[in-house]
Write a protein that holds these residues in place. Structure first.
Motif, short mmCIF file in Angstrom:
data_model
loop_
_atom_site.label_atom_id
_atom_site.label_comp_id
_atom_site.label_asym_id
_atom_site.label_seq_id
_atom_site.Cartn_x
_atom_site.Cartn_y
_atom_site.Cartn_z
N LEU A 153 -0.84 -11.17 12.51
CA LEU A 153 0.05 -12.32 12.34
C LEU A 153 1.37 -11.86 11.71
O LEU A 153 2.44 -12.34 12.09
N GLY A 154 1.26 -10.93 10.77
CA GLY A 154 2.46 -10.33 10.20
C GLY A 154 3.29 -9.61 11.25
O GLY A 154 4.52 -9.72 11.27
N GLU A 155 2.61 -8.88 12.12
CA GLU A 155 3.30 -8.17 13.19
C GLU A 155 4.03 -9.12 14.13
O GLU A 155 5.18 -8.88 14.52
N VAL A 156 3.35 -10.21 14.49
CA VAL A 156 3.96 -11.20 15.38
C VAL A 156 5.21 -11.78 14.75
O VAL A 156 6.27 -11.90 15.40
N CYS A 157 5.12 -12.13 13.47
CA CYS A 157 6.27 -12.71 12.78
C CYS A 157 7.40 -11.69 12.63
O CYS A 157 8.58 -12.03 12.80
N ALA A 177 -3.20 -9.66 4.11
CA ALA A 177 -4.01 -8.58 4.68
C ALA A 177 -4.32 -7.52 3.62
O ALA A 177 -5.43 -7.01 3.55
N VAL A 178 -3.32 -7.21 2.80
CA VAL A 178 -3.50 -6.21 1.73
C VAL A 178 -4.58 -6.68 0.76
O VAL A 178 -5.45 -5.90 0.34
N LYS A 179 -4.55 -7.96 0.39
CA LYS A 179 -5.55 -8.51 -0.53
C LYS A 179 -6.96 -8.38 0.04
O LYS A 179 -7.94 -8.29 -0.70
N LEU A 180 -7.04 -8.37 1.38
CA LEU A 180 -8.34 -8.25 2.05
C LEU A 180 -8.70 -6.79 2.34
O LEU A 180 -9.70 -6.52 3.00
N GLY A 181 -7.83 -5.87 1.86
CA GLY A 181 -8.16 -4.45 1.96
C GLY A 181 -7.57 -3.72 3.15
O GLY A 181 -8.02 -2.61 3.46
N HIS A 182 -6.56 -4.27 3.81
CA HIS A 182 -5.97 -3.64 4.99
C HIS A 182 -4.90 -2.62 4.58
O HIS A 182 -3.82 -2.97 4.12
N LYS A 183 -5.22 -1.35 4.72
CA LYS A 183 -4.33 -0.28 4.27
C LYS A 183 -3.03 -0.22 5.06
O LYS A 183 -1.96 0.06 4.52
N GLN A 184 -3.11 -0.47 6.37
CA GLN A 184 -1.89 -0.37 7.18
C GLN A 184 -0.89 -1.46 6.82
O GLN A 184 0.32 -1.25 6.90
N ALA A 185 -1.39 -2.62 6.42
CA ALA A 185 -0.49 -3.69 5.97
C ALA A 185 0.25 -3.26 4.71
O ALA A 185 1.44 -3.55 4.54
N LEU A 189 4.34 -2.94 4.33
CA LEU A 189 5.16 -3.53 3.28
C LEU A 189 6.05 -2.48 2.62
O LEU A 189 7.23 -2.73 2.35
N LYS A 190 5.49 -1.30 2.37
CA LYS A 190 6.28 -0.21 1.79
C LYS A 190 7.40 0.20 2.74
O LYS A 190 8.53 0.47 2.31
N GLU A 191 7.09 0.26 4.01
CA GLU A 191 8.09 0.64 5.02
C GLU A 191 9.22 -0.38 5.07
O GLU A 191 10.40 -0.02 5.17
N MET A 192 8.86 -1.66 4.99
CA MET A 192 9.88 -2.71 5.02
C MET A 192 10.77 -2.67 3.79
O MET A 192 11.94 -3.06 3.85
N ASP A 193 10.21 -2.19 2.67
CA ASP A 193 10.98 -2.10 1.43
C ASP A 193 11.83 -0.84 1.35
O ASP A 193 12.68 -0.70 0.48
N SER A 194 11.58 0.08 2.26
CA SER A 194 12.32 1.34 2.25
C SER A 194 13.52 1.25 3.18
O SER A 194 13.76 0.24 3.83
N THR A 195 14.25 2.32 3.26
CA THR A 195 15.42 2.35 4.14
C THR A 195 15.11 3.08 5.45
O THR A 195 16.03 3.41 6.20
N GLN A 196 13.81 3.33 5.72
CA GLN A 196 13.44 4.04 6.94
C GLN A 196 13.76 3.20 8.16
O GLN A 196 13.71 1.97 8.12
N LYS A 197 14.04 3.86 9.25
CA LYS A 197 14.31 3.19 10.51
C LYS A 197 13.02 2.55 11.00
O LYS A 197 11.96 3.19 11.04
N PRO A 198 13.06 1.26 11.39
CA PRO A 198 11.85 0.59 11.88
C PRO A 198 11.29 1.30 13.12
O PRO A 198 12.03 1.81 13.95
#
Length: 223
Positions: A153-157, A177-185, A189-198
């Motif tokens: 759902l996060g990906e879709v949004c 998703a993170v609260k439910l234990g999803h590591k990739q989520a 979030l870290k990627e979105m907070d960084s300056t890396q190219k999407p």
């Protein structure tokens, strides 16, 4: 008149029968393996049901394969559910004529609340570019507490697949998703907070497949 000795198999539990089936399969004695797997399956062993399906496919008994894989999936074997999804979307020989049957099984599992089936139905509709239906399944999975459904759902949004991009909403779903234990989520979030190219959509799809199903598919087809 002497009584016939009872067959040992009648007194063993399902796990022991399953393990003996694995031993016979390892030795490529598939007739013996089928005997033990069948007994374990009769006792409700989900993994044995899956092994019976694989043996049926090996012997080209396609109708029997569909029945065994259906029973394994309903018994909760995730390898069986993933295999149903794989065949349902790809029309892979020799099962292309069972595509709709397998898709229906997956749909029935999802309707019954099986969370992996719900997630895979979402993926199935996403592949067909039916994003509204995909969204509905992901929402259903999220309500059932499925971390992966929240992640997608996060990906879709975030990507705006079939709806307006909403980065704030994407963050909300990733956090759930993170609260439910999803590591990739968490990584997202870290990627979105960084300056890396999407990453591109294709890169994300490859990551998704690898992260969610590589282990299950590897276990399903390694033997």
């Amino acid at each position: 008149m002497s009584l016939q000795e009872p067959d040992e198999i009648e007194f063993l539990d399902s796990q022991t029968c399953y393990e003996r089936g694995l031993e016979a399969k390892e030795q490529e004695d598939f007739t013996e393996a089928a005997k033990w797997f069948r007994r374990a399956a009769e006792l409700g062993h989900a993994e044995a049901l899956f092994e019976m399906a694989r043996l049926a496919l090996r012997s080209d008994s396609k109708e029997k394969y569909v029945e065994w894989i259906r029973r394994a999936a309903w018994a909760g074997d995730e390898r069986a559910i993933c295999e149903i999804y794989k065949f349902a979307i790809n029309r892979i020989y020799p099962l292309e004529e069972y595509n709709e049957t397998l898709r229906l099984i997956l749909n029935q599992l999802a309707d019954a609340g099986q969370t992996l089936a719900i997630l895979l139905m979402g993926h199935l509709f996403s592949l067909k570019h039916n994003y509204d239906q995909a969204w509905d399944y992901y929402i259903k999975g999220a309500k059932a507490g499925d971390a992966a459904s929240c992640y997608f759902l996060g990906e879709v949004c975030r990507l705006g697949k079939g709806r307006r991009k909403d980065i704030d909403k994407a963050r909300e779903w990733y956090k759930k998703a993170v609260k439910l234990g999803h590591k990739q989520a968490e990584e997202k979030l870290k990627e979105m907070d960084s300056t890396q190219k999407p990453k591109t959509y294709l890169e994300l799809e490859r990551e998704r497949f690898k992260y969610e199903y590589e282990k299950l598919f590897r276990e399903a087809f390694r033997k």
